[in-house]
Design a protein around this motif. Structure first.
Motif, PDB file in Angstrom:
ATOM      1  N   TRP A   1      35.099  40.247  27.466  1.00  0.00           N
ATOM      2  CA  TRP A   1      34.784  40.797  26.763  1.00  0.00           C
ATOM      3  C   TRP A   1      35.714  41.602  25.214  1.00  0.00           C
ATOM      4  CZ3 TRP A   1      37.504  45.365  24.077  1.00  0.00           C
ATOM      5  CH2 TRP A   1      36.361  46.600  23.780  1.00  0.00           C
ATOM      6  N   LEU A   2      37.220  41.110  25.769  1.00  0.00           N
ATOM      7  CA  LEU A   2      37.212  41.194  24.873  1.00  0.00           C
ATOM      8  C   LEU A   2      37.317  39.924  23.378  1.00  0.00           C
ATOM      9  CD1 LEU A   2      41.406  41.378  25.943  1.00  0.00           C
ATOM     10  CD2 LEU A   2      40.545  42.984  24.076  1.00  0.00           C
TER      11      LEU A   2
ATOM     12  N   ASP B   1      40.864  51.313  31.236  1.00  0.00           N
ATOM     13  CA  ASP B   1      40.518  50.141  31.376  1.00  0.00           C
ATOM     14  C   ASP B   1      38.825  49.578  31.184  1.00  0.00           C
ATOM     15  OD1 ASP B   1      39.376  52.011  32.871  1.00  0.00           O
ATOM     16  OD2 ASP B   1      39.606  51.099  35.457  1.00  0.00           O
ATOM     17  N   GLU B   2      38.628  51.557  30.627  1.00  0.00           N
ATOM     18  CA  GLU B   2      37.492  51.527  29.796  1.00  0.00           C
ATOM     19  C   GLU B   2      37.221  51.593  28.142  1.00  0.00           C
ATOM     20  OE1 GLU B   2      35.635  54.825  31.651  1.00  0.00           O
ATOM     21  OE2 GLU B   2      36.079  54.032  33.649  1.00  0.00           O
ATOM     22  N   SER B   3      39.028  51.373  27.866  1.00  0.00           N
ATOM     23  CA  SER B   3      39.461  51.331  25.911  1.00  0.00           C
ATOM     24  C   SER B   3      38.589  51.206  25.413  1.00  0.00           C
ATOM     25  CB  SER B   3      41.031  51.536  26.363  1.00  0.00           C
ATOM     26  OG  SER B   3      41.159  51.652  24.949  1.00  0.00           O
ATOM     27  N   ARG B   4      38.521  50.804  24.129  1.00  0.00           N
ATOM     28  CA  ARG B   4      37.874  50.267  23.228  1.00  0.00           C
ATOM     29  C   ARG B   4      38.665  49.924  21.646  1.00  0.00           C
ATOM     30  NH1 ARG B   4      31.652  52.154  21.770  1.00  0.00           N
ATOM     31  NH2 ARG B   4      30.423  52.103  23.758  1.00  0.00           N
TER      32      ARG B   4
ATOM     33  N   ARG C   1      43.754  46.989  25.960  1.00  0.00           N
ATOM     34  CA  ARG C   1      41.801  46.414  27.211  1.00  0.00           C
ATOM     35  C   ARG C   1      42.862  45.282  26.964  1.00  0.00           C
ATOM     36  NH1 ARG C   1      36.574  47.648  27.753  1.00  0.00           N
ATOM     37  NH2 ARG C   1      35.578  46.437  29.047  1.00  0.00           N
ATOM     38  N   TYR C   2      44.110  44.033  26.605  1.00  0.00           N
ATOM     39  CA  TYR C   2      44.206  43.319  26.416  1.00  0.00           C
ATOM     40  C   TYR C   2      45.337  43.953  27.707  1.00  0.00           C
ATOM     41  CZ  TYR C   2      46.607  38.807  25.561  1.00  0.00           C
ATOM     42  OH  TYR C   2      47.707  37.291  25.964  1.00  0.00           O
TER      43      TYR C   2
ATOM     44  N   HIS D   1      37.000  41.656  31.431  1.00  0.00           N
ATOM     45  CA  HIS D   1      37.997  42.447  31.033  1.00  0.00           C
ATOM     46  C   HIS D   1      38.159  41.136  29.110  1.00  0.00           C
ATOM     47  CE1 HIS D   1      38.538  46.597  32.125  1.00  0.00           C
ATOM     48  NE2 HIS D   1      38.914  45.423  33.725  1.00  0.00           N
TER      49      HIS D   1
END
Length: 291
Positions: free
Chosen positions: A190-191, A160-163, A168-169, A187
């Motif tokens: 952010w995407l 849940d902190e991944s870039r 993240r999707y 999320h």
């Protein structure tokens, strides 16, 4: 020399050396292997598999070659072939566990969820804190509609902190499926920002391919990747900019901000050095959303 050029993303020079190496030492597998790894980084899957196939022909039995060749085949969506190559990686290789995870991934990508889930759960039992294993298990649980379980697996893996946008999707969809719409929206927001950043970074990268000495484009692409992509890749691009212009202040400013944000004190000295070299550019260097 090749590793140095690749490290700062000066790929034209790296490829030129590799081609000369191949001509001078036609029986040496290493230029083919290194070339394949370069093309993997550039997601030029077909070219990567061609280079790595030749490396295997010259040095059959290498787990390193087998793993990277499988990565290329997976990129080409040849999942069954990729799985066969991942299974050739020896138990003593540092790529053994990553290869086992990718065997599971190829099964998932082919829709063989029952087999994939059984293997993933076995790996998670054997390696309960391995983030890559837990992330892959979460992906399978998501595909199976087991949203709450997927959220737990993703959280354990810090996904849940991944870039990584794909991960993240998946996290966002799992959270939404589990019923937390507001958190899922964070999320997804952010995407959206990350998508704009990646699109802009891709445009800048294309500019660099045609103008290798374009320091501003290298620097801006690196800054975007630090925030919305792979930080290691971002650092490579930023140091690539400095390899052309060691005094490029905007690049030093971005690096100063990046190292200041690290918790480990070993980065503080680097932050100070880059801050001094950044001069006035440091004042405006912040992690802003892409235009």
């Amino acid at each position: 020399y090749v590793a140095g050029y690749v490290r700062v993303h000066r790929l034209t020079e790296a490829v030129r050396i590799l081609e000369s190496w191949k001509k001078d030492f036609p029986e040496d597998y290493r230029p083919w292997f290194l070339g394949g790894k370069v093309y993997l980084r550039e997601t030029r899957w077909k070219k990567a598999t061609e280079e790595l196939t030749k490396a295997w022909e010259l040095n059959g039995g290498s787990s390193d070659v087998a793993f990277h060749l499988a990565e290329g085949l997976q990129g080409e969506k040849k999942f069954r072939e990729a799985r066969e190559w991942f299974q050739r990686v020896d138990e003593g290789s540092p790529y053994f566990l990553p290869a086992r995870v990718r065997v599971v991934r190829t099964l998932r990508m082919q829709g063989e969820l029952t087999s994939a889930q059984a293997k993933a759960e076995a790996l998670a039992t054997e390696f309960p804190s391995e983030e890559e294993v837990l992330t892959e298990l979460g992906m399978i649980q998501l595909d199976a509609g087991e949203y709450a379980d997927a959220v737990v697996s993703f959280h354990k893996a810090h996904a849940d902190e991944s870039r990584d946008m794909e991960i993240r999707y998946a996290v966002a969809n799992a959270i939404r499926g589990a019923g937390d719409v507001e958190l899922a929206r964070e999320h997804f927001d952010w995407l959206k920002q990350a998508q704009r950043a990646h699109s802009k970074a891709d445009t800048l990268k294309m500019k660099v391919f045609s103008e290798p000495d374009n320091v501003d484009a290298r620097s801006e692409a690196g800054a975007l990747m630090l925030t919305y992509g792979n930080p290691t890749e971002g650092l490579i691009w930023l140091h690539g900019a400095l390899s052309y212009d060691p005094s490029h202040q905007p690049t030093h400013a971005v690096l100063a901000r990046f190292y200041e944000a690290r918790k480990d004190r070993k980065y503080h000295q680097l932050a100070t050095r880059h801050r001094k070299l950044a001069g006035e550019a440091y004042v405006g260097a912040k992690e802003n959303p892409p235009d």
